[in-house]
Design a protein around this motif. Structure first.
Motif, PDB file in Angstrom:
ATOM      1  N   ASP A 132     -16.716 -52.159   0.942  1.00 14.91           N
ATOM      2  CA  ASP A 132     -16.603 -51.051  -0.003  1.00 14.91           C
ATOM      3  C   ASP A 132     -17.591 -49.939   0.301  1.00 14.91           C
ATOM      4  OD1 ASP A 132     -14.715 -52.397  -1.492  1.00 14.91           O
ATOM      5  OD2 ASP A 132     -15.996 -52.710  -3.244  1.00 14.91           O
ATOM      6  N   VAL A 133     -17.241 -48.764  -0.155  1.00 11.44           N
ATOM      7  CA  VAL A 133     -18.192 -47.673  -0.325  1.00 11.44           C
ATOM      8  C   VAL A 133     -18.275 -47.460  -1.827  1.00 11.44           C
ATOM      9  CG1 VAL A 133     -18.673 -45.226   0.047  1.00 11.44           C
ATOM     10  CG2 VAL A 133     -17.650 -46.589   1.890  1.00 11.44           C
ATOM     11  N   LEU A 134     -19.462 -47.674  -2.381  1.00 12.39           N
ATOM     12  CA  LEU A 134     -19.699 -47.472  -3.809  1.00 12.39           C
ATOM     13  C   LEU A 134     -20.449 -46.169  -4.009  1.00 12.39           C
ATOM     14  CD1 LEU A 134     -20.867 -51.039  -4.954  1.00 12.39           C
ATOM     15  CD2 LEU A 134     -18.543 -50.108  -4.875  1.00 12.39           C
ATOM     16  N   VAL A 135     -20.063 -45.422  -5.038  1.00 13.11           N
ATOM     17  CA  VAL A 135     -20.735 -44.171  -5.380  1.00 13.11           C
ATOM     18  C   VAL A 135     -21.071 -44.191  -6.865  1.00 13.11           C
ATOM     19  CG1 VAL A 135     -19.602 -42.858  -3.532  1.00 13.11           C
ATOM     20  CG2 VAL A 135     -18.559 -42.946  -5.797  1.00 13.11           C
ATOM     21  N   ARG A 136     -22.092 -43.437  -7.212  1.00 10.50           N
ATOM     22  CA  ARG A 136     -22.470 -43.294  -8.622  1.00 10.50           C
ATOM     23  C   ARG A 136     -21.635 -42.174  -9.227  1.00 10.50           C
ATOM     24  NH1 ARG A 136     -25.496 -46.598 -11.696  1.00 10.50           N
ATOM     25  NH2 ARG A 136     -27.493 -47.129 -10.838  1.00 10.50           N
ATOM     26  N   THR A 137     -20.938 -42.480 -10.295  1.00  8.87           N
ATOM     27  CA  THR A 137     -20.156 -41.491 -11.027  1.00  8.87           C
ATOM     28  C   THR A 137     -20.456 -41.669 -12.501  1.00  8.87           C
ATOM     29  OG1 THR A 137     -18.402 -41.689  -9.373  1.00  8.87           O
ATOM     30  CG2 THR A 137     -17.819 -40.620 -11.432  1.00  8.87           C
ATOM     31  N   ARG A 138     -20.915 -40.633 -13.134  1.00 11.50           N
ATOM     32  CA  ARG A 138     -21.292 -40.680 -14.557  1.00 11.50           C
ATOM     33  C   ARG A 138     -22.206 -41.867 -14.859  1.00 11.50           C
ATOM     34  NH1 ARG A 138     -15.740 -39.326 -14.793  1.00 11.50           N
ATOM     35  NH2 ARG A 138     -15.248 -41.442 -15.402  1.00 11.50           N
ATOM     36  N   GLY A 139     -23.172 -42.092 -13.956  1.00  8.61           N
ATOM     37  CA  GLY A 139     -24.178 -43.124 -14.167  1.00  8.61           C
ATOM     38  C   GLY A 139     -23.754 -44.544 -13.849  1.00  8.61           C
ATOM     39  N   GLU A 140     -22.532 -44.728 -13.355  1.00 11.94           N
ATOM     40  CA  GLU A 140     -22.051 -46.074 -13.047  1.00 11.94           C
ATOM     41  C   GLU A 140     -21.571 -46.148 -11.604  1.00 11.94           C
ATOM     42  OE1 GLU A 140     -19.219 -47.643 -15.776  1.00 11.94           O
ATOM     43  OE2 GLU A 140     -20.243 -46.824 -17.518  1.00 11.94           O
ATOM     44  N   TRP A 141     -21.683 -47.342 -11.029  1.00  9.89           N
ATOM     45  CA  TRP A 141     -21.152 -47.551  -9.687  1.00  9.89           C
ATOM     46  C   TRP A 141     -19.641 -47.651  -9.765  1.00  9.89           C
ATOM     47  CZ3 TRP A 141     -24.045 -46.334  -5.883  1.00  9.89           C
ATOM     48  CH2 TRP A 141     -25.421 -46.517  -5.949  1.00  9.89           C
ATOM     49  N   ARG A 142     -18.984 -47.007  -8.818  1.00 12.73           N
ATOM     50  CA  ARG A 142     -17.526 -47.077  -8.703  1.00 12.73           C
ATOM     51  C   ARG A 142     -17.173 -47.194  -7.224  1.00 12.73           C
ATOM     52  NH1 ARG A 142     -18.106 -44.144 -13.305  1.00 12.73           N
ATOM     53  NH2 ARG A 142     -16.733 -44.699 -15.024  1.00 12.73           N
ATOM     54  N   ALA A 143     -16.079 -47.883  -6.956  1.00  8.78           N
ATOM     55  CA  ALA A 143     -15.611 -48.019  -5.575  1.00  8.78           C
ATOM     56  C   ALA A 143     -14.807 -46.779  -5.193  1.00  8.78           C
ATOM     57  CB  ALA A 143     -14.756 -49.269  -5.434  1.00  8.78           C
ATOM     58  N   ALA A 144     -15.220 -46.136  -4.114  1.00 12.39           N
ATOM     59  CA  ALA A 144     -14.494 -44.973  -3.598  1.00 12.39           C
ATOM     60  C   ALA A 144     -13.514 -45.399  -2.506  1.00 12.39           C
ATOM     61  CB  ALA A 144     -15.472 -43.939  -3.045  1.00 12.39           C
ATOM     62  N   HIS A 145     -13.877 -46.427  -1.781  1.00 13.72           N
ATOM     63  CA  HIS A 145     -13.010 -46.921  -0.709  1.00 13.72           C
ATOM     64  C   HIS A 145     -13.223 -48.416  -0.575  1.00 13.72           C
ATOM     65  CE1 HIS A 145     -11.485 -47.640   3.376  1.00 13.72           C
ATOM     66  NE2 HIS A 145     -10.671 -46.652   3.090  1.00 13.72           N
ATOM     67  N   ARG A 146     -12.127 -49.160  -0.528  1.00 11.19           N
ATOM     68  CA  ARG A 146     -12.203 -50.614  -0.332  1.00 11.19           C
ATOM     69  C   ARG A 146     -11.242 -50.998   0.772  1.00 11.19           C
ATOM     70  NH1 ARG A 146     -12.183 -54.198  -5.425  1.00 11.19           N
ATOM     71  NH2 ARG A 146     -14.360 -53.545  -5.236  1.00 11.19           N
ATOM     72  N   ARG A 147     -11.773 -51.746   1.713  1.00  7.84           N
ATOM     73  CA  ARG A 147     -10.955 -52.303   2.799  1.00  7.84           C
ATOM     74  C   ARG A 147     -11.059 -53.811   2.709  1.00  7.84           C
ATOM     75  NH1 ARG A 147     -11.870 -53.632   8.495  1.00  7.84           N
ATOM     76  NH2 ARG A 147      -9.859 -53.476   9.540  1.00  7.84           N
ATOM     77  N   VAL A 148      -9.917 -54.458   2.520  1.00  5.15           N
ATOM     78  CA  VAL A 148      -9.855 -55.913   2.398  1.00  5.15           C
ATOM     79  C   VAL A 148      -9.132 -56.449   3.627  1.00  5.15           C
ATOM     80  CG1 VAL A 148      -9.003 -57.853   1.013  1.00  5.15           C
ATOM     81  CG2 VAL A 148      -9.769 -55.737  -0.126  1.00  5.15           C
ATOM     82  N   THR A 149      -9.753 -57.434   4.280  1.00  4.11           N
ATOM     83  CA  THR A 149      -9.123 -58.094   5.422  1.00  4.11           C
ATOM     84  C   THR A 149      -9.154 -59.594   5.181  1.00  4.11           C
ATOM     85  OG1 THR A 149     -11.245 -58.058   6.606  1.00  4.11           O
ATOM     86  CG2 THR A 149      -9.683 -56.294   7.103  1.00  4.11           C
ATOM     87  N   ARG A 150      -8.193 -60.274   5.766  1.00  6.66           N
ATOM     88  CA  ARG A 150      -8.173 -61.733   5.631  1.00  6.66           C
ATOM     89  C   ARG A 150      -9.228 -62.326   6.543  1.00  6.66           C
ATOM     90  NH1 ARG A 150      -2.518 -64.578   4.745  1.00  6.66           N
ATOM     91  NH2 ARG A 150      -3.863 -66.269   5.440  1.00  6.66           N
ATOM     92  N   ASP A 151     -10.051 -63.183   5.971  1.00  2.69           N
ATOM     93  CA  ASP A 151     -11.128 -63.804   6.738  1.00  2.69           C
ATOM     94  C   ASP A 151     -10.593 -64.813   7.743  1.00  2.69           C
ATOM     95  OD1 ASP A 151     -13.828 -64.125   7.371  1.00  2.69           O
ATOM     96  OD2 ASP A 151     -14.034 -65.832   6.039  1.00  2.69           O
TER      97      ASP A 151
END
Length: 153
Positions: A131-150
């Motif tokens: 993930d790339v997490l960013v602060r928005t209105r004082g809270e962490w939010r995910a801006a981009h999530r990449r999910v791959t099968r382990d």
């Protein structure tokens, strides 16, 4: 052999700040997975930025924006109800890297458990979530999530 750990005030302060940040990120994922498993679609999509991108191995195209995320999860919840099963997510092995712009790069393992109605839980799949997490209105939010099968890496 004795190993002496010597720290500076600056190093200790940095360590405490990072520990607090790490705890915030752990709480973010714990909360996010609990509301996902509870099918609280609107709250879950609210943990992403308005223009978030979600890349999943089962989809040919990324899911874009909160509305798209909510639709995707709502459809999955309906499939689970029809099948009489439940999915639960567990996140661990969290790695957090602060970036110069104030965002965070995270990587963790995610286990998805399937519980059929009246049956015992079993691990359905193991994923790596970046993930790339960013602060928005004082809270962490995910801006981009990449999910791959382990299990396919």
């Amino acid at each position: 052999m004795t190993v002496e750990l010597v720290g500076t005030a600056e190093g200790t302060l940095h360590s405490r700040k990072f520990a607090a940040l790490y705890a915030q990120v752990q709480q973010f994922y714990a909360h996010q997975m609990q509301i996902l498993d509870a099918h609280d679609t609107d709250s879950w999509s609210g943990t992403f930025t308005e223009d978030a991108v979600l890349e999943l191995p089962s989809l040919s195209e990324p899911v874009r924006a909160r509305d798209g995320l909510a639709r995707y999860v709502r459809a999955g919840a309906a499939r689970q109800r029809r099948a009489g099963s439940r999915l639960d997510h567990w996140v661990g092995k969290l790695d957090v890297h602060p970036r110069a712009d104030g965002s965070l790069q995270t990587r963790c393992s995610a286990l998805v458990y399937l519980t059929p109605s009246g049956g015992g839980s079993k691990v359905l799949c193991a994923y790596v979530m970046e993930d790339v997490l960013v602060r928005t209105r004082g809270e962490w939010r995910a801006a981009h999530r990449r999910v791959t099968r382990d299990d396919l890496a």
